[in-house]
Design a protein around this motif. Sequence first.
Motif, mmCIF file in Angstrom:
data_model
loop_
_atom_site.group_PDB
_atom_site.id
_atom_site.type_symbol
_atom_site.label_atom_id
_atom_site.label_comp_id
_atom_site.label_asym_id
_atom_site.label_seq_id
_atom_site.Cartn_x
_atom_site.Cartn_y
_atom_site.Cartn_z
ATOM 1 N N ARG A 35 3.659 4.980 0.031
ATOM 2 C CA ARG A 35 2.533 4.852 0.952
ATOM 3 C C ARG A 35 2.160 3.379 1.130
ATOM 4 N NH1 ARG A 35 4.204 9.064 1.838
ATOM 5 N NH2 ARG A 35 3.152 11.097 1.897
ATOM 6 N N ILE A 36 1.245 3.131 2.046
ATOM 7 C CA ILE A 36 0.794 1.785 2.409
ATOM 8 C C ILE A 36 -0.719 1.756 2.255
ATOM 9 C CG2 ILE A 36 0.724 0.038 4.243
ATOM 10 C CD1 ILE A 36 2.994 1.819 5.609
ATOM 11 N N GLY A 37 -1.220 0.892 1.388
ATOM 12 C CA GLY A 37 -2.667 0.739 1.217
ATOM 13 C C GLY A 37 -3.078 -0.667 1.607
ATOM 14 N N THR A 38 -3.871 -0.789 2.658
ATOM 15 C CA THR A 38 -4.225 -2.108 3.195
ATOM 16 C C THR A 38 -5.675 -2.443 2.882
ATOM 17 O OG1 THR A 38 -2.639 -1.753 4.979
ATOM 18 C CG2 THR A 38 -4.216 -3.549 5.263
ATOM 19 N N GLU A 39 -5.905 -3.659 2.423
ATOM 20 C CA GLU A 39 -7.253 -4.142 2.128
ATOM 21 C C GLU A 39 -7.530 -5.370 2.989
ATOM 22 O OE1 GLU A 39 -7.822 -4.787 -2.051
ATOM 23 O OE2 GLU A 39 -6.535 -3.107 -2.610
ATOM 24 N N GLU A 101 -15.399 -5.528 2.529
ATOM 25 C CA GLU A 101 -13.982 -5.201 2.357
ATOM 26 C C GLU A 101 -13.739 -3.716 2.582
ATOM 27 O OE1 GLU A 101 -10.352 -5.642 -0.880
ATOM 28 O OE2 GLU A 101 -12.416 -5.698 -1.615
ATOM 29 N N LEU A 102 -12.719 -3.410 3.363
ATOM 30 C CA LEU A 102 -12.190 -2.053 3.399
ATOM 31 C C LEU A 102 -10.958 -2.012 2.509
ATOM 32 C CD1 LEU A 102 -12.100 0.863 4.545
ATOM 33 C CD2 LEU A 102 -10.458 0.000 6.227
ATOM 34 N N SER A 103 -10.999 -1.173 1.472
ATOM 35 C CA SER A 103 -9.804 -0.852 0.690
ATOM 36 C C SER A 103 -9.309 0.482 1.218
ATOM 37 C CB SER A 103 -10.140 -0.763 -0.804
ATOM 38 O OG SER A 103 -10.607 -2.002 -1.278
ATOM 39 N N GLY A 104 -8.314 0.422 2.089
ATOM 40 C CA GLY A 104 -7.913 1.592 2.844
ATOM 41 C C GLY A 104 -7.221 2.655 2.016
ATOM 42 N N ALA A 105 -7.124 3.836 2.597
ATOM 43 C CA ALA A 105 -6.457 4.958 1.959
ATOM 44 C C ALA A 105 -4.946 4.733 1.939
ATOM 45 C CB ALA A 105 -6.788 6.238 2.719
ATOM 46 N N PRO A 106 -4.228 5.379 1.009
ATOM 47 C CA PRO A 106 -2.760 5.298 1.017
ATOM 48 C C PRO A 106 -2.191 6.114 2.176
ATOM 49 C CG PRO A 106 -3.525 6.709 -0.781
ATOM 50 C CD PRO A 106 -4.740 6.118 -0.147
ATOM 51 N N LEU A 107 -1.523 5.434 3.111
ATOM 52 C CA LEU A 107 -1.065 6.059 4.351
ATOM 53 C C LEU A 107 0.443 5.949 4.495
ATOM 54 C CD1 LEU A 107 -3.891 4.620 6.620
ATOM 55 C CD2 LEU A 107 -3.767 6.926 5.655
ATOM 56 N N GLU A 108 1.017 6.856 5.267
ATOM 57 C CA GLU A 108 2.470 6.923 5.361
ATOM 58 C C GLU A 108 3.054 5.898 6.319
ATOM 59 O OE1 GLU A 108 6.015 10.216 6.325
ATOM 60 O OE2 GLU A 108 3.900 10.801 6.347
ATOM 61 N N CYS A 179 -11.881 -15.009 2.094
ATOM 62 C CA CYS A 179 -11.532 -13.663 2.557
ATOM 63 C C CYS A 179 -10.009 -13.549 2.656
ATOM 64 C CB CYS A 179 -12.127 -13.379 3.941
ATOM 65 S SG CYS A 179 -13.846 -12.899 3.932
ATOM 66 N N THR A 180 -9.500 -12.350 2.432
ATOM 67 C CA THR A 180 -8.064 -12.149 2.434
ATOM 68 C C THR A 180 -7.690 -10.831 3.096
ATOM 69 O OG1 THR A 180 -6.120 -12.098 0.980
ATOM 70 C CG2 THR A 180 -8.078 -11.004 0.177
ATOM 71 N N ILE A 181 -6.408 -10.693 3.374
ATOM 72 C CA ILE A 181 -5.788 -9.413 3.736
ATOM 73 C C ILE A 181 -4.732 -9.148 2.676
ATOM 74 C CG2 ILE A 181 -4.593 -8.073 5.509
ATOM 75 C CD1 ILE A 181 -5.365 -10.339 7.507
ATOM 76 N N GLN A 182 -4.695 -7.941 2.146
ATOM 77 C CA GLN A 182 -3.708 -7.582 1.124
ATOM 78 C C GLN A 182 -3.090 -6.230 1.473
ATOM 79 O OE1 GLN A 182 -6.334 -9.641 -2.476
ATOM 80 N NE2 GLN A 182 -5.645 -7.547 -2.682
ATOM 81 N N VAL A 183 -1.921 -5.969 0.886
ATOM 82 C CA VAL A 183 -1.320 -4.648 1.034
ATOM 83 C C VAL A 183 -0.795 -4.193 -0.321
ATOM 84 C CG1 VAL A 183 0.962 -5.544 1.718
ATOM 85 C CG2 VAL A 183 0.286 -3.223 2.378
ATOM 86 N N ASN A 184 -0.986 -2.927 -0.611
ATOM 87 C CA ASN A 184 -0.534 -2.307 -1.852
ATOM 88 C C ASN A 184 0.634 -1.386 -1.545
ATOM 89 O OD1 ASN A 184 -2.823 -3.514 -3.052
ATOM 90 N ND2 ASN A 184 -4.085 -1.744 -2.518
ATOM 91 N N LEU A 185 1.730 -1.568 -2.291
ATOM 92 C CA LEU A 185 2.968 -0.855 -1.992
ATOM 93 C C LEU A 185 3.557 -0.207 -3.244
ATOM 94 C CD1 LEU A 185 4.555 -3.514 0.381
ATOM 95 C CD2 LEU A 185 3.396 -1.405 1.039
ATOM 96 N N ASP A 186 4.343 0.839 -3.031
ATOM 97 C CA ASP A 186 4.900 1.647 -4.107
ATOM 98 C C ASP A 186 6.307 1.206 -4.488
ATOM 99 O OD1 ASP A 186 2.698 3.432 -4.469
ATOM 100 O OD2 ASP A 186 3.250 4.449 -2.611
ATOM 101 N N TYR A 187 6.786 1.779 -5.586
ATOM 102 C CA TYR A 187 8.139 1.551 -6.080
ATOM 103 C C TYR A 187 8.643 2.854 -6.688
ATOM 104 C CZ TYR A 187 5.126 0.819 -10.144
ATOM 105 O OH TYR A 187 4.152 0.959 -11.106
#
Length: 456
Positions: A35-39, A101-108, A179-187
Amino acid sequence: MSTREVSNDPEPVIESRDQLIAPMIGGEKAKSDWRIGTEHEKLVYRRDDRRAPSYAEEGGIRDLLLSLREFGWEPIEENGKVIAMKGADGNVSLEPAGQLELSGAPLETLHETCNETGRHLTQVKQIGERCGVGFLGLGMWPDKTREELPVMPKGRYDIMMRHMPKVGNLGLDMMLRTCTIQVNLDYSSEADMAKKFRVGLALQPLATALFANSPFTEGKPNGYLSYRSHIWSDTDPHRTGMLPFVFEDGFGYERWADYMLDVPMYFVFRDGKYIDAAGLSFRDFMDGKLSVLPGERPTASDWWDHLSTAFPEVRLKSFLEMRGADGGPWSRICALPAFWVGLLYDEGALDAAWDLVKGWSMEERERLRNEVPRLALDTALPGGGTMQDLGREVLKIAHGGLAARGKLNASGDNETGYLETLDEIVISGKVPAQRLLDAYHGEWGGDISRVYKYSF
C-alpha cells in the motif's frame, strides 16, 4: 510526528531481541498487499495579518481541528485537549507550531492517494474560509521567526523543545518552521526491505533536489534551495543522516534494532502523559534501570514510540518512510509518492535504480546529501554529470515502474501522469525554490508577502 492514544489493553513486556524486530517482521506483506501511505504538512496562517494562529484563539488551530467533525472526523485528545482527528482518510494532526498534517490511509493506487489529498485540501480550505485562515505549501516558513510562532499543547513537543538545543543548533527550526511531504511504503521480506532502504537512501538527495522549496528565512533569501534539508544536518546527529551501516553487508532487521537501541530516548508515555526521558538509554530501560521509571521495563508500545523518534533520510518501522522532500502544492503532494512507488514497487525498476547508485562510496553519498540543499539539480555527481542528469534517468525508470503496475483510473489513465510536474522540473533544470527566488528578485520586488499567492 506520531499521535499517541491511551489504551487500557495489557501489553507484554519486552524481554528478548525477537520482540524488538517483531514490528519489522510484522510489516512484511505480499506484493498484492503493498500500500501507499502519504503524509503532508501545511503552514497555517491568518488571512488578515498572516500571523500563525495559536491553538486556543477563536478560529485557531483547535477550532480548525474540531470543525473537521462535520466531515466525519473524530477527535483524539491529550490531557483534555484535542491534538488530532481520526477518520477514514487517516489522521489529521499537529506539528509543533500548528503545521497541519494529514497522515493518509494506506491506499492501493496513486489515484486513490491523490483523491484523498484532494478531499483533505477541500475540507480544510472550506473550514479555513470560515475561520479566516489559509494554508501555504512550502518547505519552511518564509517570514516568521521562532519567537513569532505558537507551540501546540502536546507533551512530547515540550520534551523535544527542551532537548533540541542541547544536541544541535537548528532543531527548534525543524520543529517550528518546517513542512514536508513523505510517503510510507511496504516490503515483502528482509532482503526486499534492505534493497529498498538502500535505493531510498542513495536517491534521497535527488528527491530533496526535485522538491526543494524553502529558499527564504525571515523574509530574505537564505542561500539555500532546501533550507529545510539543511536544518536536518544540524538537528541531532544521534538520530539523523545517511546511515552508512545500511549499505554494509548483512544489514537487516537486527542491525536496525541495534541502531535504534543506540538512539537516545525522548520520552515514555504513561497514563496519558509523557515522562521526560530525553538522552536516556533504551538499553537501560530494557534492564529496568531507567532513572525516571526505576524497575520498569518497556512494552511493545514503548518500543514503537521509540522507533518514531529517529529522523534519518529514510526510516524503518513496520514500513519504510521516505523523508527527503520539502512541502509543496497539491501536484507535488501527488508526485512524491509517484516518484518512490515507480522506483520501489516494480522489481525491474528497483534493480535499474540500484544499478545507477550502487557504485557510489559512502563519502560520495554524504557529499551529495550535503551539497543538494544549496545546489539542488546543479550538484555534481560521482563520475561526472549533475543531479539533473540523474533526474532524467531516474524519472525514466519511475515512469516505467508505474506503467508496469498498470493501475488505471476510471478514465483509463495509468499512474505516470503524477510524475509530470517532476518531468517539467528536470527538463527546465529549475527547482521550485529557484522559481520563487526569480519571482522575489523580479516581479515581487523583494516583497516576501507575495509568496502567499502560493497558498492552496
